[in-house]
Design an enzyme around this catalytic site. Structure first.
Site, PDB file in Angstrom:
ATOM      1  N   GLY A   1      41.724  41.454  36.522  1.00  9.91           N
ATOM      2  CA  GLY A   1      43.091  40.592  36.852  1.00  9.91           C
ATOM      3  C   GLY A   1      43.297  39.299  36.139  1.00  9.91           C
ATOM      4  O   GLY A   1      44.355  38.798  35.734  1.00  9.91           O
ATOM      5  N   ASP A   2      41.808  38.689  36.153  1.00  3.74           N
ATOM      6  CA  ASP A   2      42.210  37.310  35.196  1.00  3.74           C
ATOM      7  C   ASP A   2      42.453  37.726  33.953  1.00  3.74           C
ATOM      8  O   ASP A   2      43.198  36.983  33.210  1.00  3.74           O
ATOM      9  CB  ASP A   2      40.669  36.639  35.259  1.00  3.74           C
ATOM     10  CG  ASP A   2      40.069  36.633  36.667  1.00  3.74           C
ATOM     11  OD1 ASP A   2      41.068  36.228  37.543  1.00  3.74           O
ATOM     12  OD2 ASP A   2      38.871  36.591  36.869  1.00  3.74           O
TER      13      ASP A   2
END
Length: 290
Positions: A238-239
């Site tokens: 997600g990052d």
């Protein structure tokens, strides 16, 4: 332009254990790996490897110089990372042979960033630059307001999720990133769907189903399908996605193209074991065949 990231910097210490310990039990680990981690560091590395000039605003302790050096090696501008007399943030991660894990997170220096430090850093920013934050540091609302006042585009990744933290920055945001669970939790706290939050662009990641973009000004939604891969480690995906989206926008890509490129980067990321150290660069993402 530039991306300014008020973000966490952690040492991820991963211990391999024969099984999860019970109360009062002492276990010898069979292995130890240490990685650069923290949602902030991950996003800075992703955006830098995607081709943007990224300035990281953060803090480490006396023993955290290695993390700053690692960020610099990955192309991140580290001039605004303070060295404090507080331990560097770290995560102690226990993993058993089945992949089950337990995590102890110590925020450390990540929660000791000063308003003066942020003000001094952002005084060098230009209108139209992007400021991004996550919920692993202090000073989020203050930085968001400062960024808005300076004419920056303000982005927020709402993880680890805390409804009060998200609501404190909502009035200043141009971009909001949530996963599916966080979007539902925020709706429970505010009574509002993503398109009704008052944020121009809301991006909700849907795991194996891809992602959805809510363009609230146009009143439209756009879905991006996920790529089919065999995941090895989803930590940091997600990052990586968020860093790549913001880099794409910073480099002038339309939102749809920025999302598609970020989706490719996240798909490639989950086929690798590790966090910031294994985030793919732009050429790898462009050359990937799914």
């Amino acid at each position: 332009m530039a991306i300014w990231n008020l973000g966490s910097i952690n040492a991820d210490m991963i211990y391999a254990l024969p099984h999860m310990p019970t109360a009062g039990e002492t276990l010898a680990a069979t292995g130890l790996e240490q990685y650069l981690g923290g949602k902030g560091a991950n996003m800075s590395v992703a955006a830098a490897r995607a081709g943007s000039h990224v300035c990281h605003l953060g803090a480490v302790g006396p023993e955290g110089v290695w993390a700053v050096t690692r960020l610099l090696e990955y192309g991140v501008d580290t001039r605004h990372i303070a060295q404090l007399d507080v331990p560097t943030g770290h995560a102690i991660i226990a993993v058993d042979p089945t992949g089950e894990n337990q995590i102890i997170l110590f925020p450390g220096a990540n929660r000791e960033i000063s308003e003066d430090q942020i003000g001094a850093a952002l005084s060098a920013a230009s209108a139209g630059d992007i400021l991004v934050m996550q919920n692993e540091t202090n000073m989020q609302a203050e930085a968001a307001q400062m960024g808005r006042d300076l004419g920056l585009k303000v982005a927020y990744a709402a993880a680890p999720f805390d409804a009060a933290a998200v609501q404190a920055v909502l009035p200043y945001l141009d971009y909001l990133f949530l996963n599916e669970v966080e979007a539902e939790q925020l709706r429970g706290a505010t009574g509002k769907t993503p398109e009704a939050l008052g944020v121009a662009d809301v991006i909700v990641t849907l795991g194996a189903k891809g992602a959805r973009h809510y363009d609230t000004a146009a009143g439209t939604t756009h879905d991006v399908a996920a790529h089919s891969v065999v995941p090895v480690d989803t930590t940091g995906a997600g990052d990586t996605f968020t860093g790549y989206v913001l880099s794409g926008l910073d480099r002038g890509l339309p939102m749809a193209q920025a999302l598609a490129q970020a989706n490719r980067a996240a798909a490639l990321m989950v086929t690798r074991k590790g966090t910031a150290d294994v985030i793919p660069d732009l050429k790898e993402v462009q050359d990937a065949r799914f």
